[in-house]
Design an enzyme around this catalytic site. Structure first.
Site, PDB file in Angstrom:
ATOM      1  N   HIS A 203       0.837  -1.203   0.000  1.00  0.00           N
ATOM      2  CA  HIS A 203       0.000   0.000   0.000  1.00  0.00           C
ATOM      3  C   HIS A 203       0.870   1.250   0.000  1.00  0.00           C
ATOM      4  O   HIS A 203       0.686   2.162  -0.821  1.00  0.00           O
ATOM      5  CB  HIS A 203      -0.911  -0.038   1.233  1.00  0.00           C
ATOM      6  CG  HIS A 203      -1.772   1.170   1.410  1.00  0.00           C
ATOM      7  ND1 HIS A 203      -3.149   1.134   1.283  1.00  0.00           N
ATOM      8  CD2 HIS A 203      -1.472   2.457   1.738  1.00  0.00           C
ATOM      9  CE1 HIS A 203      -3.646   2.340   1.502  1.00  0.00           C
ATOM     10  NE2 HIS A 203      -2.636   3.165   1.787  1.00  0.00           N
ATOM     11  N   GLU A 204       1.829   1.299   0.921  1.00  0.00           N
ATOM     12  CA  GLU A 204       2.689   2.474   1.016  1.00  0.00           C
ATOM     13  C   GLU A 204       3.622   2.571  -0.191  1.00  0.00           C
ATOM     14  O   GLU A 204       3.929   3.660  -0.679  1.00  0.00           O
ATOM     15  CB  GLU A 204       3.502   2.430   2.311  1.00  0.00           C
ATOM     16  CG  GLU A 204       2.671   2.318   3.589  1.00  0.00           C
ATOM     17  CD  GLU A 204       1.738   3.501   3.801  1.00  0.00           C
ATOM     18  OE1 GLU A 204       1.846   4.504   3.074  1.00  0.00           O
ATOM     19  OE2 GLU A 204       0.881   3.434   4.692  1.00  0.00           O
TER      20      GLU A 204
ATOM     21  N   HIS B 250       1.843   4.243  -3.079  1.00  0.00           N
ATOM     22  CA  HIS B 250       1.865   5.703  -2.957  1.00  0.00           C
ATOM     23  C   HIS B 250       3.205   6.250  -3.451  1.00  0.00           C
ATOM     24  O   HIS B 250       3.255   7.200  -4.239  1.00  0.00           O
ATOM     25  CB  HIS B 250       1.675   6.116  -1.495  1.00  0.00           C
ATOM     26  CG  HIS B 250       0.276   6.011  -0.985  1.00  0.00           C
ATOM     27  ND1 HIS B 250      -0.800   6.607  -1.594  1.00  0.00           N
ATOM     28  CD2 HIS B 250      -0.221   5.398   0.129  1.00  0.00           C
ATOM     29  CE1 HIS B 250      -1.900   6.363  -0.900  1.00  0.00           C
ATOM     30  NE2 HIS B 250      -1.575   5.626   0.144  1.00  0.00           N
TER      31      HIS B 250
END
Length: 255
Positions: free
Chosen positions: A58-59, A62
């Protein structure tokens, strides 16, 4: 061009992340084969490790999207190595989501990596950077549920099937929560570039408390029920029954 601006070491996958993936694989094998005397232990290790993997991805999503949008600083910060220890908000990104998983069986979204927004031109790019994280949870949910909507619930052994169902529930709940247009969450980050400066100034002081506000709302029984009704509706659409997800939660809480 932006990828070339980062050093190769900035993009090398961290041994910490590879270790977490190895734990996921071994625990998943144990749940698949029934190797462990207590199946709940294997399910607990598999789901927890896989959940951390999804948080890292997820990170990373980004950061990788920000890199290709113009913020080359993410490489030097270690965000492209998938190392959970390098995130700006390690407590919010990893520790709290894992803690809430263990305590309540909910996919709590983590804190975002620090993106230098001034380096990124264009509102669409800013929105895409924010959307990349929860879209990763959506993709993870699709992968977890693939055996259900491709081969049916009997395509994998029982304990591993229940673990996948519970892991899918975590991914769906994280995606829904992250896409809420609440300050501090990714959903607001998608909308923020399109808001007027006046509105952004008014909302900015509340951003640090957005996640706590959402968590507090989930303690309201009616809202909690409505939220999980939505989660289970999505899971049913992906072929996962409420029984599979609930039994996976029971196995996960082996203690």
């Amino acid at each position: 061009m932006t990828t070339a601006a980062t050093r190769r070491s900035d993009r090398r996958v961290s041994p910490v992340f590879l270790g977490i993936v190895a734990v996921t694989a071994v625990a998943g094998w144990a749940a698949w084969t029934g190797f462990a005397e207590q199946p709940g232990v294997a399910v607990f290790l598999f789901v927890t490790a896989a959940w951390i993997v999804s948080l890292c991805l997820h990170e990373y999503a980004h950061a990788r999207t920000a890199l290709h949008s113009g913020d080359v600083s993410v490489g030097a910060k270690g965000y492209l190595t998938l190392n959970p220890l390098r995130y700006t908000h390690a407590l919010l990104s990893i520790v709290l989501p894992v803690a809430f998983l263990i305590m309540g069986g909910i996919g709590l979204p983590g804190g975002a990596v620090f993106i230098e927004r001034g380096r990124i031109p264009g509102r669409w790019r800013h929105s895409l950077v924010s959307a990349a994280g929860p879209l990763t949870n959506v993709l993870f949910a699709v992968v977890c549920t693939a055996p259900f909507w491709l081969g049916g619930p009997d395509a994998v052994p029982g304990d591993f099937r229940y673990a996948l169902a519970f892991l899918a529930l975590l991914q769906v709940s994280a995606a829904i929560l992250n896409f809420l247009p609440v300050p501090g969450l990714d959903g607001y980050g998608v909308l923020e570039p399109w808001l007027s400066p006046r509105v952004k100034r008014q909302v900015e002081p509340y951003a640090p408390f957005g996640l706590l506000f959402v968590f507090a709302l989930l303690w309201v029984p009616s809202l909690n029920a409505a939220f999980f009704d939505a989660v289970h509706a999505v899971l049913r659409g992906l072929g996962v029954s409420g029984f599979d997800a609930a039994y996976g939660w029971q196995l996960y809480r082996f203690w």
